[in-house]
Design an enzyme around this catalytic site. Structure first.
Site, PDB file in Angstrom:
ATOM      1  N   SER A  43     -11.046  84.849  33.237  1.00 46.46           N
ATOM      2  CA  SER A  43      -9.465  85.195  34.366  1.00 46.46           C
ATOM      3  C   SER A  43      -8.077  85.450  32.853  1.00 46.46           C
ATOM      4  O   SER A  43      -8.080  84.015  32.303  1.00 46.46           O
ATOM      5  CB  SER A  43      -9.274  84.295  34.961  1.00 46.46           C
ATOM      6  N   GLU A  45      -2.947  95.481  42.297  1.00 47.65           N
ATOM      7  CA  GLU A  45      -2.625  93.567  43.358  1.00 47.65           C
ATOM      8  C   GLU A  45      -0.723  93.742  42.656  1.00 47.65           C
ATOM      9  O   GLU A  45      -0.316  93.164  41.689  1.00 47.65           O
ATOM     10  CB  GLU A  45      -3.934  92.651  42.207  1.00 47.65           C
ATOM     11  N   HIS A  71       0.263  90.268  41.334  1.00 46.37           N
ATOM     12  CA  HIS A  71      -0.039  89.992  40.332  1.00 46.37           C
ATOM     13  C   HIS A  71       0.550  90.138  38.865  1.00 46.37           C
ATOM     14  O   HIS A  71       0.583  91.070  38.517  1.00 46.37           O
ATOM     15  CB  HIS A  71      -1.299  90.103  39.971  1.00 46.37           C
TER      16      HIS A  71
END
Length: 265
Positions: A167, A226, A229
């Site tokens: 991540s 996204e 993000h």
């Protein structure tokens, strides 16, 4: 009488020579002024030299060191070590969502000033950004991914949530932003149509950020679109990517990503 004739002949010769000389001068002047015989003075025009733009140096920062601004984290490139912990985390001086967890309210100290500057600039244009999620520890990602996998199945979870150790949030350089205009779209693809999402798409690069998972980039980044993000890479890189029209780190640096994990966590 004979003497006079001799003098006359001499003068005739002189006059003839003078006439020949005059004729020669006239002929020469006409021939040099005839079309095609001019002596042309040419001036060579030189175009000004154009400055050579320096080639962007893609080796300035490591792509694998988790402390690097340019570290690439995707399904083929996990953090090393997988439980990496950033050395310096701070709570940025920007609005946070009301129910943000104590873990996610932090970001890397390397990113905080740029994030604060961007949010402040947006506010001067009546754009109210807030932070939905910042840093996530390895253990937090274990819990978060596990919850998504149990709810939606691992295959579906892999399209929008990273397995632990894979991540970007764990680097502290990624942040999810929301807004106040339409809170229901926060951390949702409809965020792209909100004033906050549109402002972010147009201006994030000015402050060193990129939309990390762009629309249509699933096969490259491994994740669905996204628009909320963002990833901090520094103004130099974000500006160069914007100039070249390249939207992903994988494409810019020629690093493989994709939807499949190289190993299991």
């Amino acid at each position: 009488m004979t003497k006079w004739r001799k003098h006359t002949r001499v003068w005739l010769v002189v006059i003839i020579l003078i006439l020949i000389a005059i004729a020669a001068i006239i002929w020469f002047s006409k021939s040099t002024s005839a079309p095609g015989n001019e002596i042309v003075k040419q001036t060579v025009q030189h175009e000004p030299l154009k400055p050579v733009e320096p080639t962007f140096d893609k080796t300035q920062f490591s792509l694998t060191d988790p402390t690097s601004l340019w570290v690439i984290v995707n399904k083929q490139h996990p953090l090393s070590p997988k439980d990496y912990l950033p050395a310096s985390l701070v709570i940025p001086n920007i609005p946070l969502k009301s129910n943000i967890t104590s873990n996610e309210e932090y970001v890397s100290a390397a990113m905080a000033p740029a994030l604060e500057q961007m949010v402040t600039a947006a506010k001067t244009q009546a754009i109210n950004l807030n932070m939905q999620s910042g840093y996530r520890s390895y253990s937090y990602q274990v819990s978060l991914y596990g919850r998504y996998a149990n709810t939606y199945g691992a295959s579906a979870a892999d399209t929008f949530s990273a397995q632990p150790g894979y991540s970007e949030h764990q680097t502290g350089l990624a942040v999810d932003l929301g807004g106040t205009s339409n809170p229901v779209c926060n951390v949702d693809q409809c965020y792209a149509s909100t004033p906050e999402g549109q402002w972010l798409a147009a201006n994030a690069y000015l402050y060193g950020f990129i939309i990390r998972y762009p629309d249509g980039g699933d096969a490259i980044t491994g994740y669905e679109y996204e628009p909320w993000h963002i990833r901090y890479v520094g103004v130099e890189l974000s500006t160069e990517m914007h100039k070249q029209g390249i939207t992903t780190l994988e494409q810019f640096f020629g690093v493989f990503g994709g939807p499949d994990y190289s190993t299991t966590p």
